[in-house]
Design an enzyme around this catalytic site. Structure first.
Site, PDB file in Angstrom:
ATOM      1  NE  ARG A  34     -46.578 -14.236  12.471  1.00  0.00           N
ATOM      2  CZ  ARG A  34     -45.689 -15.186  12.177  1.00  0.00           C
ATOM      3  NH1 ARG A  34     -46.061 -16.443  12.079  1.00  0.00           N
ATOM      4  NH2 ARG A  34     -44.424 -14.881  11.990  1.00  0.00           N
ATOM      5  CG  HIS A  84     -41.926 -11.680   8.798  1.00  0.00           C
ATOM      6  ND1 HIS A  84     -41.963 -11.289  10.130  1.00  0.00           N
ATOM      7  CD2 HIS A  84     -41.748 -13.035   8.818  1.00  0.00           C
ATOM      8  CE1 HIS A  84     -41.815 -12.371  10.896  1.00  0.00           C
ATOM      9  NE2 HIS A  84     -41.677 -13.436  10.139  1.00  0.00           N
ATOM     10  CD  GLN A 123     -37.380 -14.624   9.182  1.00  0.00           C
ATOM     11  OE1 GLN A 123     -38.171 -15.126   9.967  1.00  0.00           O
ATOM     12  NE2 GLN A 123     -36.125 -15.048   9.087  1.00  0.00           N
ATOM     13  CG  ASP A 129     -41.307 -17.178   2.788  1.00  0.00           C
ATOM     14  OD1 ASP A 129     -41.553 -18.182   3.482  1.00  0.00           O
ATOM     15  OD2 ASP A 129     -41.972 -16.115   2.875  1.00  0.00           O
ATOM     16  CB  CYS A 181     -38.055 -16.648   6.714  1.00  0.00           C
ATOM     17  SG  CYS A 181     -39.433 -17.119   5.666  1.00  0.00           S
ATOM     18  NE  ARG A 232     -37.836 -13.418  13.663  1.00  0.00           N
ATOM     19  CZ  ARG A 232     -39.050 -13.908  13.413  1.00  0.00           C
ATOM     20  NH1 ARG A 232     -39.206 -14.930  12.595  1.00  0.00           N
ATOM     21  NH2 ARG A 232     -40.130 -13.348  13.939  1.00  0.00           N
TER      22      ARG A 232
END
Ligand code: CP
Ligand code: NVA
Length: 338
Positions: A116, A143, A146, A235, A275, A303
């Site tokens: 990340r 991402h 996700q 988000d 998310c 996930r």
């Protein structure tokens, strides 16, 4: 710039984004994720199924995380491997030492890297200098883990179909970019409703549009955008690294909240996704977040299952192929029977 499930000269596969995958490969990954999820629920294969036994995964986090960190670490454990969590600050990515050296060194110690990071170019450098698979666990640009889990959640619930209308309400950020990238591969209709000035990545948008079998639209009026939507997605308004803009963003995004009034404009059967982490009262009202149309916690759980499937695919491809061959044979046998 490349965002793909790249194949390196050594033959190793990375997962930096969706480009390089096709619809068939994504559905294969979903079927395997479902298999992994069911096995876990039924506690089957608990001791025998260790497809990454004795393998180790280095995880680099240059930004905070709850879901990604826990789901990867747990996923590696459940597959029989061991994860090592590294703070980006502590190892000084590109500061204490170069990204290239980190990639070369971790390739000697470990079997995969989950990262990340801030700029997307860092993960591309990491992937191109590592001999082991590199997985994008979020960058400023995208991402994909996700959005893979999000689309899988719809698939698992039987809600995914060609032409499904997914509306992302809010910022043209990393998560929105990954949705756009996915819309270049799977045939669905994607709409982003964002304030002017908060548009997604232009290059990703153009690439996805040139390939898309469905449609990709940007509509600034949220009420117009969500008409007949099957999925409303949101988000945070302020992503990690943009904290100094948060007061301005609170003002600009005010009309882009998923609340009961906006949800009422979508199909009656619409589901709501986020998310997480979520801020009730900002991008989503508490009522909708915790209401009956929300599938937000399922999406977060997924996930784990999707990333386990992805790690088997990248780290033990023989096991992954074995599943699909068996799956295909079983389907053929069943269709002969009926
Ligand atoms: N959705 C997500 O990636 O959550 P974290 O930032 O907590 O990992
Ligand atoms: N857009 C958000 C996603 C968090 C999972 C961020 O980058 O902070």
């Amino acid at each position: 710039m490349s965002h793909h499930e790249a194949t390196h000269s050594s033959g190793k596969r990375d997962f930096l984004g969706f480009t390089g995958l096709d619809a068939g490969k994504i559905i294969e990954l979903f079927d395997y994720s479902l298999h992994i999820k069911r096995n876990r629920e039924q506690n089957r294969n608990s001791d025998e199924f260790r497809p990454i036994r004795h393998k180790t995964v280095a995880m680099i986090f240059s930004k905070p995380s709850l879901r990604t960190r826990v789901s990867f670490e747990l996923g590696v454990y459940e597959l029989g491997g061991h994860a090592i969590s590294l703070e980006g600050k502590a190892i000084g990515v590109g500061e204490r030492e170069s990204v290239e050296d980190i990639a070369r060194l971790l390739s000697r110690y470990n079997d995969a890297i989950v990262a990340r990071l801030h700029e997307h170019s860092i993960i591309e450098t990491l992937a191109s200098h590592a001999d082991i698979p590199v997985i994008n666990a979020l960058t400023d640009l995208s991402h994909p883990c996700q959005v893979l889990a999000d689309a899988f959640t719809l698939y698992e619930k039987g809600l995914w179909h060609d032409g499904i209308k997914v509306v992302f309400v809010g910022d043209g950020n990393n998560v929105a970019n990954s949705w756009i990238e996915l819309a270049g591969i799977l045939p669905f209709n994607f709409v982003l409703t964002c304030p002017p000035g908060y548009m997604p990545d232009e290059q990703l948008l153009q690439q996805a549009r040139s390939r898309a079998k469905g449609t990709i639209e940007i509509v600034h009026d949220p009420y117009q955008a969500v008409k007949d939507a099957d999925v409303l997605y949101t988000d945070v308004w302020t992503s990690m690294g943009q904290e100094e803009e948060s007061a301005e963003r609170l003002r600009v995004f005010k009309e882009y909240q998923i609340n009961s009034a906006l949800l009422a404009e979508a199909k009656a059967s619409a589901v709501v996704m986020h998310c997480m982490p979520a801020h009730r009262g900002q991008e989503i009202s508490a009522e909708v977040m915790d209401g009956p149309q929300s599938i937000i916690i399922d999406e977060a759980e997924n996930r784990l299952h999707v990333q386990k499937a992805l790690m088997v695919k990248l780290m033990n491809h023989d096991e992954y192929r074995k599943f699909h061959l068996t799956h295909r044979l079983m389907r053929a046998a069943n269709s002969l029977k009926s």
